[in-house]
Design a protein around this motif. Structure first.
Motif, PDB file in Angstrom:
ATOM      1  N   ILE A 156       0.832  -1.206   0.000  1.00  0.00           N
ATOM      2  CA  ILE A 156       0.000   0.000   0.000  1.00  0.00           C
ATOM      3  C   ILE A 156       0.869   1.260   0.000  1.00  0.00           C
ATOM      4  CG2 ILE A 156      -1.609   1.372   1.395  1.00  0.00           C
ATOM      5  CD1 ILE A 156      -2.804  -1.330   2.359  1.00  0.00           C
ATOM      6  N   PHE A 157       1.875   1.290   0.875  1.00  0.00           N
ATOM      7  CA  PHE A 157       2.687   2.491   1.047  1.00  0.00           C
ATOM      8  C   PHE A 157       3.805   2.619   0.019  1.00  0.00           C
ATOM      9  CE2 PHE A 157       0.880   2.208   5.377  1.00  0.00           C
ATOM     10  CZ  PHE A 157       0.466   3.520   5.541  1.00  0.00           C
ATOM     11  N   GLY A 158       4.195   1.500  -0.558  1.00  0.00           N
ATOM     12  CA  GLY A 158       5.270   1.550  -1.543  1.00  0.00           C
ATOM     13  C   GLY A 158       6.653   1.705  -0.940  1.00  0.00           C
ATOM     14  N   ARG A 159       6.799   1.441   0.346  1.00  0.00           N
ATOM     15  CA  ARG A 159       8.100   1.495   1.026  1.00  0.00           C
ATOM     16  C   ARG A 159       7.992   0.717   2.321  1.00  0.00           C
ATOM     17  NH1 ARG A 159       8.396   7.698   3.234  1.00  0.00           N
ATOM     18  NH2 ARG A 159       6.145   8.127   3.257  1.00  0.00           N
ATOM     19  N   THR A 160       9.101   0.584   3.027  1.00  0.00           N
ATOM     20  CA  THR A 160       9.102  -0.250   4.229  1.00  0.00           C
ATOM     21  C   THR A 160       8.280   0.391   5.346  1.00  0.00           C
ATOM     22  OG1 THR A 160      11.066   0.763   5.221  1.00  0.00           O
ATOM     23  CG2 THR A 160      11.426  -1.058   3.666  1.00  0.00           C
ATOM     24  N   LEU A 161       7.827  -0.441   6.266  1.00  0.00           N
ATOM     25  CA  LEU A 161       7.104   0.063   7.428  1.00  0.00           C
ATOM     26  C   LEU A 161       7.961   1.042   8.211  1.00  0.00           C
ATOM     27  CD1 LEU A 161       5.449  -3.189   8.898  1.00  0.00           C
ATOM     28  CD2 LEU A 161       4.562  -1.643   7.142  1.00  0.00           C
ATOM     29  N   GLU A 162       9.237   0.714   8.338  1.00  0.00           N
ATOM     30  CA  GLU A 162      10.139   1.561   9.106  1.00  0.00           C
ATOM     31  C   GLU A 162      10.276   2.944   8.470  1.00  0.00           C
ATOM     32  OE1 GLU A 162      10.922  -2.634  10.185  1.00  0.00           O
ATOM     33  OE2 GLU A 162      10.650  -1.580   8.282  1.00  0.00           O
ATOM     34  N   ASP A 163      10.343   2.993   7.145  1.00  0.00           N
ATOM     35  CA  ASP A 163      10.454   4.286   6.460  1.00  0.00           C
ATOM     36  C   ASP A 163       9.198   5.124   6.649  1.00  0.00           C
ATOM     37  OD1 ASP A 163      12.987   3.757   5.582  1.00  0.00           O
ATOM     38  OD2 ASP A 163      12.411   3.225   3.533  1.00  0.00           O
ATOM     39  N   VAL A 164       8.043   4.469   6.591  1.00  0.00           N
ATOM     40  CA  VAL A 164       6.785   5.195   6.797  1.00  0.00           C
ATOM     41  C   VAL A 164       6.709   5.708   8.234  1.00  0.00           C
ATOM     42  CG1 VAL A 164       4.274   5.034   6.800  1.00  0.00           C
ATOM     43  CG2 VAL A 164       5.585   3.846   5.031  1.00  0.00           C
ATOM     44  N   ALA A 165       7.016   4.843   9.196  1.00  0.00           N
ATOM     45  CA  ALA A 165       6.923   5.213  10.610  1.00  0.00           C
ATOM     46  C   ALA A 165       7.863   6.359  10.959  1.00  0.00           C
ATOM     47  CB  ALA A 165       7.223   4.000  11.485  1.00  0.00           C
ATOM     48  N   ALA A 166       8.967   6.480  10.261  1.00  0.00           N
ATOM     49  CA  ALA A 166       9.945   7.529  10.552  1.00  0.00           C
ATOM     50  C   ALA A 166       9.427   8.927  10.242  1.00  0.00           C
ATOM     51  CB  ALA A 166      11.227   7.267   9.765  1.00  0.00           C
ATOM     52  N   THR A 167       8.322   9.029   9.506  1.00  0.00           N
ATOM     53  CA  THR A 167       7.752  10.343   9.161  1.00  0.00           C
ATOM     54  C   THR A 167       6.763  10.843  10.207  1.00  0.00           C
ATOM     55  OG1 THR A 167       5.845   9.460   7.917  1.00  0.00           O
ATOM     56  CG2 THR A 167       7.929   9.702   6.715  1.00  0.00           C
ATOM     57  N   ARG A 168       6.530  10.053  11.236  1.00  0.00           N
ATOM     58  CA  ARG A 168       5.478  10.329  12.216  1.00  0.00           C
ATOM     59  C   ARG A 168       5.581  11.721  12.836  1.00  0.00           C
ATOM     60  NH1 ARG A 168       5.760   6.928  17.668  1.00  0.00           N
ATOM     61  NH2 ARG A 168       7.522   8.375  17.888  1.00  0.00           N
ATOM     62  N   ASP A 169       6.686  12.027  13.455  1.00  0.00           N
ATOM     63  CA  ASP A 169       6.801  13.282  14.201  1.00  0.00           C
ATOM     64  C   ASP A 169       6.727  14.505  13.288  1.00  0.00           C
ATOM     65  OD1 ASP A 169       6.970  11.819  16.517  1.00  0.00           O
ATOM     66  OD2 ASP A 169       9.156  11.949  16.669  1.00  0.00           O
ATOM     67  N   ALA A 170       7.237  14.365  12.084  1.00  0.00           N
ATOM     68  CA  ALA A 170       7.202  15.485  11.138  1.00  0.00           C
ATOM     69  C   ALA A 170       5.776  15.808  10.696  1.00  0.00           C
ATOM     70  CB  ALA A 170       8.067  15.175   9.923  1.00  0.00           C
TER      71      ALA A 170
END
Length: 230
Positions: free
Chosen positions: A138-152
């Motif tokens: 769905i996201f087209g990238r790893t879970l870790e990469d998606v989660a890293a955008t959280r605070d921003a």
């Protein structure tokens, strides 16, 4: 016979986390209907009720099967008209449709980022593999990469809640003086976070936080019975 609710859990059977299942928990409690909770993993869902639905919540009410939290709410409203109303008329149904769409487009995208790794970490190995493959597709990238955008993304998310804040300055619930299904739609998304992670969604003094606390206390505190993640 009590209604059966099929809902989603990970390895911890005492921590049901699906926002859509929480909408149904609150709807059943609102109606004052007794129900039993059958908690299953992602990979067990296709086996439920002879493959009735690929997703939960599903309820069985005697010989009736209904899937999808909104369809369930509509069913409960029509099947049990003598119980407290989830909509209070056609206007309430229309409002809930709007809130559902708004929540899916505005609230859920950020919440999905917040809960990705907590959900993954709560699953056993086969379910982790399923979850990672399906979500990374769905996201087209790893879970870790998606989660890293959280605070921003948090500031923009907080600003997006302004319509709810404005509403709650003049009334205690989205539905008015008492909660309606529209409240449970938004509540489910925030409960999703509460049961999975200690991530702070709201700033101190936020009216949305106050509303969320009121919702946790509804119906004998059925939602608060599940302790917040540490």
């Amino acid at each position: 016979m009590a209604i059966i609710l099929h809902e989603l859990v990970g390895t911890d059977q005492g921590r049901p986390f699906s926002p859509h299942c929480w909408k149904t928990v609150m709807s059943l409690a609102h109606k004052g209907l007794p129900f039993d909770r059958n908690r299953v993993s992602f990979k067990e869902i296709p086996k439920l009720e002879n493959g009735y639905s690929a997703k939960v919540p599903i309820i069985r009410d005697e010989d009736k099967l209904i899937a999808d939290s909104f369809a369930i709410a509509l069913y409960l409203e029509d099947r049990y008209p003598d119980r407290p109303s989830l909509f209070k008329g056609e206007g309430g149904r229309a409002m809930a449709r709007f809130v559902e769409g708004w929540s899916q487009m505005i609230i859920h995208p950020f919440i999905n980022v917040v809960i990705l790794m907590p959900v993954h970490d709560l699953l056993d190995t086969p379910n982790q593999a399923y979850f990672r493959e399906s979500r990374e597709k769905i996201f087209g990238r790893t879970l870790e990469d998606v989660a890293a955008t959280r605070d921003a993304k948090r500031e923009a998310f907080t600003a997006s809640l302004e319509p709810i804040r404005k509403t709650l300055l003049s009334q205690p619930f989205i539905g008015g003086e008492s909660p309606l299904f529209a409240d449970y739609i938004v509540f489910g998304a925030f409960q999703w976070v509460r049961v999975l992670t200690s991530y702070k969604l709201f700033d101190a003094g936020d009216p949305v936080q106050d509303w969320f606390e009121r919702c946790l206390d509804l119906h004998g505190g059925v939602a608060r019975e599940i302790k917040a993640a540490a």
